[in-house]
Design an enzyme around this catalytic site. Structure first.
Site, short mmCIF file in Angstrom:
data_model
loop_
_atom_site.label_atom_id
_atom_site.label_comp_id
_atom_site.label_asym_id
_atom_site.label_seq_id
_atom_site.Cartn_x
_atom_site.Cartn_y
_atom_site.Cartn_z
N TYR A 226 23.37 3.26 23.53
CA TYR A 226 23.93 2.61 24.72
C TYR A 226 22.94 1.64 25.38
CZ TYR A 226 27.33 6.36 24.17
OH TYR A 226 28.27 7.23 23.65
N ILE A 233 21.67 -1.27 30.01
CA ILE A 233 22.08 0.11 29.72
C ILE A 233 23.56 0.26 30.03
CG2 ILE A 233 21.71 2.54 30.29
CD1 ILE A 233 18.86 1.72 31.14
N CYS A 234 24.29 0.74 29.04
CA CYS A 234 25.74 0.90 29.19
C CYS A 234 26.03 2.28 29.78
CB CYS A 234 26.41 0.73 27.82
SG CYS A 234 28.20 0.85 27.88
N MET A 235 26.07 2.34 31.09
CA MET A 235 26.36 3.59 31.80
C MET A 235 27.28 3.29 32.98
SD MET A 235 22.62 5.49 31.89
CE MET A 235 23.14 6.42 33.33
N HIS A 293 34.27 -2.51 29.39
CA HIS A 293 34.59 -1.11 29.67
C HIS A 293 35.61 -0.96 30.80
CE1 HIS A 293 31.91 1.02 26.94
NE2 HIS A 293 30.99 0.09 27.19
#
Length: 306
Positions: A226, A233-235, A293
């Protein structure tokens, strides 16, 4: 006494009584004129502040017009002088009253309360003024509390991560994540390549903690896990939609540790570029993945995965 003598005496008495009655009438007229003039002077003085000399001239003119005969000037003169004195005193009293009224009005105008009301008139609001400015005091207090807690945690020998300020700024942090799940491929890569920690950069916006910090990976170059182009950062936790003001920086770091392991993150042995990750690249990549997302949803790993 002869009849002719009687007629002369009667005629003389008539003349005397006629003059006396004329004088009394003139005196009464002069008195009434003076009263009227005084009343007019009070009105004129209150409105325009005229001089008493004008009133005296008017009184004299009225007295001269009301008297006739040889005996009139002496008696009328006395009345005129008296009328002038009365007019002068009435006029001066009216002038004083006007001055007092003006002074009172000026005092009210110059009073502190009046000045405060004039000084504190509310300016018309604009659309920009309706937008509340961020409270930097809240951000500072929250970050001071968070930083002290971080220092307390890193004082331990087995600290999972350490924190330091960037250029002594409370609003930019460098976090070094030392401990990763030892059974993960990423932990083995770190041991093999001699990487002591994963360096993260956090910057806190003006409206923190009501908005999330921006966090990115500075080094090493991590593939998958991620971690996107530029170290973004893919959060979901780092987006306004997934953020809550109750979240702590410690919780954000531990969530990243879980995500990078869950996503099978590895250190790039042959990175596509030898250049370090930049903040601009990370911000552009983060905006792009957030749009993606928001359309397809998010998957957040459990903390136990880290």
């Amino acid at each position: 006494m002869s009849s002719r003598s009687k007629e002369r005496v009667v005629t003389a008495f008539r003349k005397i009584f006629h003059k006396s009655s004329n004088n009394n009438n003139n005196n009464n007229n002069n008195h009434n004129n003076n009263i009227n003039n005084n009343n007019n002077n009070d009105k004129v003085d209150g409105a325009t502040g005229s001089s008493p000399n004008i009133n005296n001239n008017n009184n004299n003119n009225n007295n001269n017009n009301n008297h006739d005969g040889a005996a009139a000037p002496s008696s009328a003169g006395g009345v005129a002088v008296a009328g002038g004195a009365v007019g002068s005193s009435g006029s001066s009293g009216a002038a004083k009253n006007a001055v007092v009224r003006m002074a009172a009005e000026q005092a009210v105008w110059d009073s502190p309360g009046k000045r405060r009301r004039q000084d504190h008139k509310v300016a018309p609001t604009t659309e920009r003024q309706l937008v509340a400015a961020p409270d930097h005091t809240i951000r500072t207090r929250r970050l001071m509390k968070e930083y002290r807690e971080m220092e307390r945690l890193q004082a331990k020998n087995d600290a999972v991560f350490t924190v330091e300020l960037v250029n002594d700024s409370l609003f930019e942090w460098h976090v070094r994540l030392h401990v990763i799940d030892p059974d993960s491929p990423l932990a083995r890569d770190m041991a093999e390549m001699g990487v002591p920690a994963i360096l993260l950069h956090l910057s806190f916006p003006d409206n923190f903690p009501f908005a999330p910090p921006f966090m990115r990976v500075v080094e090493p170059h991590i593939e998958k896990g991620y971690v996107m182009e530029g170290g973004a950062i893919c959060m979901e936790l780092l987006t306004p939609r997934g953020w809550a003001s109750a979240y702590t920086v410690e919780a954000v770091i531990m969530q990243f540790a879980a995500s990078v392991v869950k996503g099978q993150g590895r250190i790039a042995r042959k990175p596509k570029s030898t250049k370090e990750f930049t903040r601009r690249q990370a911000e552009e990549s983060f905006r792009s993945l957030v749009k993606t997302h928001e359309k397809y949803g998010w998957v957040t790993p459990a903390l136990s995965d880290g």
